[in-house]
Structures are given as C-alpha cells and as structure tokens.
Design a protein around this motif. Sequence first.
Motif, PDB file in Angstrom:
ATOM      1  N   ARG A 174      22.365  37.691  58.255  1.00  0.00           N
ATOM      2  CA  ARG A 174      21.308  38.710  58.108  1.00  0.00           C
ATOM      3  C   ARG A 174      21.255  39.216  56.656  1.00  0.00           C
ATOM      4  NH1 ARG A 174      16.541  40.991  59.416  1.00  0.00           N
ATOM      5  NH2 ARG A 174      16.466  39.950  57.420  1.00  0.00           N
ATOM      6  N   GLY A 175      22.426  39.525  56.112  1.00  0.00           N
ATOM      7  CA  GLY A 175      22.475  40.070  54.757  1.00  0.00           C
ATOM      8  C   GLY A 175      22.030  39.054  53.713  1.00  0.00           C
ATOM      9  N   LEU A 176      22.555  37.818  53.819  1.00  0.00           N
ATOM     10  CA  LEU A 176      22.268  36.818  52.784  1.00  0.00           C
ATOM     11  C   LEU A 176      20.821  36.346  52.805  1.00  0.00           C
ATOM     12  CD1 LEU A 176      25.563  34.717  52.872  1.00  0.00           C
ATOM     13  CD2 LEU A 176      24.770  36.210  51.031  1.00  0.00           C
ATOM     14  N   THR A 177      20.137  36.505  53.933  1.00  0.00           N
ATOM     15  CA  THR A 177      18.740  36.064  53.982  1.00  0.00           C
ATOM     16  C   THR A 177      17.778  37.180  53.564  1.00  0.00           C
ATOM     17  OG1 THR A 177      18.792  36.532  56.339  1.00  0.00           O
ATOM     18  CG2 THR A 177      19.020  34.228  55.705  1.00  0.00           C
ATOM     19  N   LEU A 178      18.314  38.336  53.227  1.00  0.00           N
ATOM     20  CA  LEU A 178      17.452  39.392  52.682  1.00  0.00           C
ATOM     21  C   LEU A 178      17.199  39.066  51.202  1.00  0.00           C
ATOM     22  CD1 LEU A 178      19.290  42.547  54.122  1.00  0.00           C
ATOM     23  CD2 LEU A 178      17.044  41.707  54.832  1.00  0.00           C
ATOM     24  N   THR A 238      21.911  37.282  47.991  1.00  0.00           N
ATOM     25  CA  THR A 238      22.931  36.373  47.464  1.00  0.00           C
ATOM     26  C   THR A 238      23.630  36.924  46.206  1.00  0.00           C
ATOM     27  OG1 THR A 238      21.114  35.238  46.440  1.00  0.00           O
ATOM     28  CG2 THR A 238      22.052  34.176  48.365  1.00  0.00           C
ATOM     29  N   LYS A 239      23.074  37.995  45.638  1.00  0.00           N
ATOM     30  CA  LYS A 239      23.757  38.634  44.508  1.00  0.00           C
ATOM     31  C   LYS A 239      25.168  39.064  44.902  1.00  0.00           C
ATOM     32  CE  LYS A 239      20.579  40.985  41.408  1.00  0.00           C
ATOM     33  NZ  LYS A 239      19.948  42.291  41.209  1.00  0.00           N
ATOM     34  N   VAL A 269      30.894  40.275  51.884  1.00  0.00           N
ATOM     35  CA  VAL A 269      29.603  39.610  51.682  1.00  0.00           C
ATOM     36  C   VAL A 269      28.517  40.305  52.515  1.00  0.00           C
ATOM     37  CG1 VAL A 269      28.317  37.473  52.070  1.00  0.00           C
ATOM     38  CG2 VAL A 269      30.613  37.381  51.083  1.00  0.00           C
ATOM     39  N   ALA A 270      28.816  40.537  53.798  1.00  0.00           N
ATOM     40  CA  ALA A 270      27.807  41.153  54.676  1.00  0.00           C
ATOM     41  C   ALA A 270      27.372  42.513  54.123  1.00  0.00           C
ATOM     42  CB  ALA A 270      28.363  41.304  56.093  1.00  0.00           C
ATOM     43  N   ILE A 271      28.351  43.310  53.701  1.00  0.00           N
ATOM     44  CA  ILE A 271      28.029  44.665  53.249  1.00  0.00           C
ATOM     45  C   ILE A 271      27.304  44.643  51.895  1.00  0.00           C
ATOM     46  CG2 ILE A 271      29.053  46.848  52.458  1.00  0.00           C
ATOM     47  CD1 ILE A 271      31.226  46.324  54.652  1.00  0.00           C
ATOM     48  N   THR A 303      23.679  43.389  51.905  1.00  0.00           N
ATOM     49  CA  THR A 303      22.752  44.416  52.382  1.00  0.00           C
ATOM     50  C   THR A 303      22.540  45.477  51.303  1.00  0.00           C
ATOM     51  OG1 THR A 303      23.918  44.007  54.441  1.00  0.00           O
ATOM     52  CG2 THR A 303      22.281  45.731  54.472  1.00  0.00           C
ATOM     53  N   VAL A 304      23.642  45.857  50.653  1.00  0.00           N
ATOM     54  CA  VAL A 304      23.570  46.886  49.609  1.00  0.00           C
ATOM     55  C   VAL A 304      22.670  46.420  48.444  1.00  0.00           C
ATOM     56  CG1 VAL A 304      24.957  47.996  47.795  1.00  0.00           C
ATOM     57  CG2 VAL A 304      25.768  48.008  50.151  1.00  0.00           C
TER      58      VAL A 304
END
Length: 457
Positions: A190-194, A198-199, A268-270, A273-274
């Motif tokens: 979910r996070g990486l596809t925002l 990927t930053k 990575v997940a957090i 998203t941040v």
Amino acid sequence: MQKREHWGSKMGFILAASGSAVGLGNIWKYPHMAGENGGAAFTIVYLICILVVGLPLVIGEFVIGRKTQLSPVGAFESIAPKSNWKWVGMLGVASAFVILAFYGVVGGWTLRYAFLSLVGGFSELAGNPELAGEQFNTFISNSINPIFWQIIFMGFTMIVIVQGVKGGIEKWTKVMMPAIFIILVLLMIRGLTLPNGTKALEFLFQPKFEDLTASSIVLALGHAFFTLSLGMGTMITYGSYLRNDQNLLSSALWIIFLDTLIAMMAGVAIFATVFAMGADPGAGPGLIFVVLPTIFPNIAGGALWGTLFFFLLFMAALTSAISILEVITAYFIDQKKWSREKATFLFGTVVTIVGIFCSMSMGAFNDFNNIFNISFFDFLDYLSSKYMLPIGGMLTAIFILYKWGISNFIADMVLGMENPKINHTIIRILFAVSASVVGFIILNEVIANLTGTPIIG
Ligand code: PFF
C-alpha cells in the motif's frame, strides 16, 4: 515434581522467540530512531550491532536455558552453585517487572488506536498533526482512559501465559506471527504504490555517512538489546523449554533475521506513507501515534489500513509482553514451586499496578516528575534500556567466558547440530568483543550522567 513443559515443534520455538523479539521495538522505536538519525546510516550501524553483539548473546542465552532446563535464577545457580551469579538471574526478573510495567501501557495505547481507527476516529485528524498531537497528549495523560486499555492488554497477556508454554505461548504466537507478517506485507505494498512512496527505500537503505554520529552508534547498540529481548533472561527462559535436538545456531539466525526483516518492513511501510503524504520523517516517538493517524484518512480505505496497522502493533506488543511475563512466572514456578495460575495472576496484577503509576505519571501523578525531572514512565524505559539490559547481557557474556568456560559452553551448544565445526577461539573472541563493547557503552552512560559529557555521543 511436575515435568518441565516443552515446545511442541522446532518451528513453534522459533516463532515464539521471534515473537518476543518482534515488538514495539521494531515497529514503534526503530522507525523513529532511524528517522531521527539519518535513516540508512543508522540502519547499517544497527545491523552491525545485531550481528556482533546480538547473535552471540542470543545463542548464549538459549544454551544456558536448554542446558539447565530452568529459568534464569535457577539456571545460573545450577551452573554456578553457591555463587553470586544467581543475582544476574534476579536482575533479569527485576528487569522484567520494570519493562512490562511501561510496555503494558503502550500496549494499551495500540489497542485504543486500533479501536479509534475502526470507528472512524482518525477522519477529523486528516492532515492536522497539531490536533492529533493534542489528542494524543490528552489521551495519555488522562487518569482513566489509558489505564482501561492497559488493563485489557495486560489481561490478554495473562490469559496467554496461564495456558502454558505449548497451549498458550506457542499456540498464540503461531497465529499472531504469520498475521503480523501478512499485514506488514499489505501495508508495505500500500505504501510503496502511493506516489513518492519509493523514496522510503532510498531514505532507509542509501546511507549518507555524514549523518552518522557517535550518539547514533550508542543508540543503535542499546536498541540491539531491546529489540532482541536480550539481557534479562527471556531467551534463557524460552531456551529452557527446548530439547537437545534443536539446532541453536540456525534458530538464532532465523530469529535475528525475522526480527530485522520485520523492523525493515515496518520502516518501509511507515516511511513510504510518510513521504507520500509529505509528512516529517524525523517526527520522533510521536511518528506512529501522532503522524500516522493524520495520514491514514487521506489514503483510500484509510480507516481499514489504520485499524490493520494498529492491530498489527498490538499483536507485536502482545507476543513480546507474554515473553516478559513468562520470565516472572517461570521464576515463581521454578524457584518457589508456585502454580502457573497463582504466579501469572498475582504478578501480572502487580505489574499492571506499577504500570498504572507509570501511565498516571504522564498526568495526575506527576510528583515524581517534579522531583526527578523525568516521568516515571520515561525513567523505567531509561533504566531498563540504558542500564539493566546491557548490564545483564554483559554479565551473561562474562559468565560464559569466565565461569562456565567456553569449552563447556560449546559442548552444550553443538547438541542438535549436524556437523558442528566450531572454532573455540572465534567463539571466545565473539563473547569478549560483545562484553567489552557493552561494557564501554555502560561506562559511557555513567560518565555522561556524572560529568554531563559522554566519552562518545
Ligand atoms: N523485543 C521487544 C521489542 O522489540 O519490542 C521488547 C522486549 C521483549 C524486551 C522482551 C525485553 C524482553 F525481555
């Protein structure tokens, strides 16, 4: 005498011990520490500390437990009878009281936030970290609300422990660990596809060594103890329910790998998203309870993702809390011959009461803060991670080196290994290095406290 309980399977033990290791340390502490200390630069030091100091001590604790089939106090006493070494075990039991008191409070917060997200409570916080910060502070300093959630959390912990090693700890960690993993994978995707997600990878894994400071090295080392549940006999206790057919080297490597993997995945997940939402990666301890609730409502399906995230955090905290309570319970079962029920409920309740003071130290009961300039909550956290765990870990390494002896230790360590090729000198060096590094860090802290200036950091 009652026969000692054992784990039902090799996998069950690995999951239970990784459950102890994976906790608030991985998902709450590591990401904000990395965020504040240069991301990848901190991650690299942390990895080195885990391998150099962590690995020998995890194996060391397992071997002591398996050899003696006893929890820490009895274990040290049985290898070194009529000596003072049993006090290292006692220090472990004391550390368990101290850590579980504040850990249970934060465990309660995770449950409350999971509930809040579920009922849509984050939507008014969208994009408003000030309001989220205010709400968080009002919640944790309230005299009833956080205590209510803390009691529920501690209740779950006691229910698992009273069911015993195989029927409680193993059964529940076997369900919760895979669940934690699956939820993290979902959150990571979910996070990486925002957009910009990927930053996070760059931030966590592309080191800028100019960001590396001496204080981040000290921090990474202290954290290595906390995250691997070392220095208070948790791994001795879990090791005491093992049979001789378990390969302790490969088990320890698995546990360290899973602990590190989950910390990285949480990072990575957090951070994905941040970064996607343009929030501040260096927000500190509030990163999870303050920043994330302002972000989730802006993502499609945010209430669900928020609930999943805090539920994951709750499960991770629970699998660690049970391992801490087991140290206390096992002491009273092994040394005082109490029943599991009596030990669990009596001391589970005592720890909960100490935790209540801890929680109230952030609000109504802040006399302690006025006297010592630090809240009771922060004091317990500081005392355990800066002193009790490192001292316990260092003494365990010294015990293996000088009291038990490397040859005796290795003779027990190799049980369960197929073709052991162990070089005694290397093992000796590993323990000597980890004891010295930890000794130096403790000394550094003492000097910092006495003189105001640490040697490094
Ligand atoms: N390893 C746990 C975490 O990372 O949250 C915390 C912990 C559990 C510390 C058990 C010490 C312990 F004995």
